[in-house]
Scaffold this motif. Sequence first.
Motif, short mmCIF file in Angstrom:
data_model
loop_
_atom_site.label_atom_id
_atom_site.label_comp_id
_atom_site.label_asym_id
_atom_site.label_seq_id
_atom_site.Cartn_x
_atom_site.Cartn_y
_atom_site.Cartn_z
N UNK A 42 0.80 -1.22 0.00
CA UNK A 42 0.00 0.00 0.00
C UNK A 42 0.83 1.27 0.00
N UNK A 43 2.15 1.13 -0.13
CA UNK A 43 3.05 2.28 -0.14
C UNK A 43 3.30 2.71 -1.58
N UNK A 44 2.41 3.55 -2.08
CA UNK A 44 2.51 3.96 -3.49
C UNK A 44 2.97 5.41 -3.65
N UNK A 45 3.51 5.99 -2.57
CA UNK A 45 4.05 7.35 -2.62
C UNK A 45 5.58 7.23 -2.62
N UNK A 46 6.20 7.69 -3.71
CA UNK A 46 7.64 7.54 -3.87
C UNK A 46 8.32 8.91 -3.92
N UNK A 47 9.30 9.07 -3.04
CA UNK A 47 10.02 10.34 -2.90
C UNK A 47 11.39 10.25 -3.57
N UNK A 48 11.69 11.25 -4.41
CA UNK A 48 12.95 11.30 -5.15
C UNK A 48 13.60 12.67 -4.98
N UNK A 49 14.77 12.81 -5.58
CA UNK A 49 15.44 14.11 -5.73
C UNK A 49 16.39 13.99 -6.91
N UNK A 50 16.58 15.09 -7.61
CA UNK A 50 17.43 15.03 -8.80
C UNK A 50 18.88 14.73 -8.49
N UNK A 69 1.56 4.55 -18.63
CA UNK A 69 0.45 5.41 -18.24
C UNK A 69 -0.44 4.79 -17.18
N UNK A 70 -0.67 3.49 -17.27
CA UNK A 70 -1.53 2.82 -16.31
C UNK A 70 -0.91 2.81 -14.92
N UNK A 71 0.36 2.48 -14.86
CA UNK A 71 1.06 2.46 -13.57
C UNK A 71 1.15 3.87 -13.00
N UNK A 72 1.42 4.85 -13.88
CA UNK A 72 1.61 6.22 -13.41
C UNK A 72 0.40 6.74 -12.63
N UNK A 73 -0.79 6.39 -13.05
CA UNK A 73 -1.98 6.88 -12.39
C UNK A 73 -2.25 6.20 -11.06
N UNK A 74 -1.49 5.15 -10.77
CA UNK A 74 -1.69 4.42 -9.51
C UNK A 74 -0.67 4.81 -8.44
N UNK A 75 0.25 5.69 -8.78
CA UNK A 75 1.28 6.06 -7.82
C UNK A 75 1.34 7.58 -7.65
N UNK A 76 1.99 8.00 -6.58
CA UNK A 76 2.23 9.42 -6.33
C UNK A 76 3.74 9.64 -6.38
N UNK A 104 12.09 13.32 -17.46
CA UNK A 104 12.69 12.43 -18.45
C UNK A 104 13.19 11.15 -17.79
N UNK A 105 13.85 11.31 -16.65
CA UNK A 105 14.42 10.14 -15.97
C UNK A 105 13.32 9.25 -15.39
N UNK A 106 12.24 9.86 -14.91
CA UNK A 106 11.14 9.08 -14.33
C UNK A 106 10.18 8.56 -15.39
N UNK A 107 10.39 8.96 -16.63
CA UNK A 107 9.55 8.52 -17.76
C UNK A 107 8.08 8.86 -17.53
N UNK A 108 7.85 10.10 -17.14
CA UNK A 108 6.48 10.56 -16.89
C UNK A 108 6.32 11.98 -17.41
N UNK A 109 5.08 12.39 -17.59
CA UNK A 109 4.79 13.74 -18.08
C UNK A 109 4.61 14.74 -16.95
N UNK A 110 4.44 14.25 -15.72
CA UNK A 110 4.17 15.18 -14.62
C UNK A 110 4.63 14.63 -13.28
N UNK A 111 4.90 15.54 -12.36
CA UNK A 111 5.13 15.21 -10.96
C UNK A 111 3.89 15.58 -10.17
#
Length: 305
Positions: A42-50, A69-76, A104-111
């Motif tokens: 249930x831990x779908x919130x992932x914290x990063x830094x450049x 896209x499917x996975x992206x909408x299930x995580x924060x 680019x590195x996270x392969x997503x369109x948004x944070x």
Amino acid sequence: MRTIQLGTSSLEVPVVAVGCMRINSLEKAEAERFVQASLEAGANFFDHADIYGGGACEEIFADAIHMNDDIREKIVLQSKCGIRKGSFDFSKDHILTSVDGILKRLKTDYLDILLLHRPDALVEPEEVAEAFDKLESSGKVRHFGVSNQKPMQIELLKKYVKQPIVANQLQLSITNANMISNGVNVNMENESAIDRDGSILDYCRLNDITVQPWSPFQYGFFKGVFLDNEEFPELNAQIDEIAKKYEVSNTTIAIAWLLRHPARMQPVTGTMNIERIRDCVKASDVHLTREEWYEIYRAAGNILP
């Protein structure tokens, strides 16, 4: 896992965030198993830094989770920017360039959330405001926050930035609890009474800013963990006794201690061990009594006046 509202945003997030600073220490298959185990818990919130791994940690994470896209909408996804080699940089150009690299590195369109990492002494809040406006209007960032900032630093940003500051990531653990202890020892002549952060904990509560404790198991500044450490015999004995009562690990109790605070915090873990991340998540279901919270607080050497 139990959830909380992140600041004043519409985001409902798990009470425990998965910090990915050390994911570059794992082999590819290990990273995949760790990310999957986190999601299953249930831990779908992932914290990063450049700066984590020079950007490699974000790339490794995207590959480990098989980003689409499917996975992206299930995580924060949350990331941070502003630290450069030998300096800090909150300039408009650096923020915008950093976010493009992060995406680019996270392969997503948004944070979901972007945090300004460490206070820039040369910050020009007007530039931060311009950067945030552009990131929000382009859809690249949905929510904004800070890290390691004091009340007046946030107030300076808020004078120009129109977006709500939803989170402040701060170092806090049982053994690094000055932001709590200085509020307990008001007007006392002892070390614990020294206010090093401008009452940031109360400020965040008053302004509905979610505190995200980083290094929740560390003592000092990355000196090591206090759990099972012979330098903290009284603290570990107390934690172990309470852990036995709740039939959980000492890891669980250390996180539960933070979650018991009424500030509604969201601890950011740093472990890459699957069993430990599961133990961290279990803290969501442990509600320490007031007496137990203070017993742990005192056992760490924190004094009551």
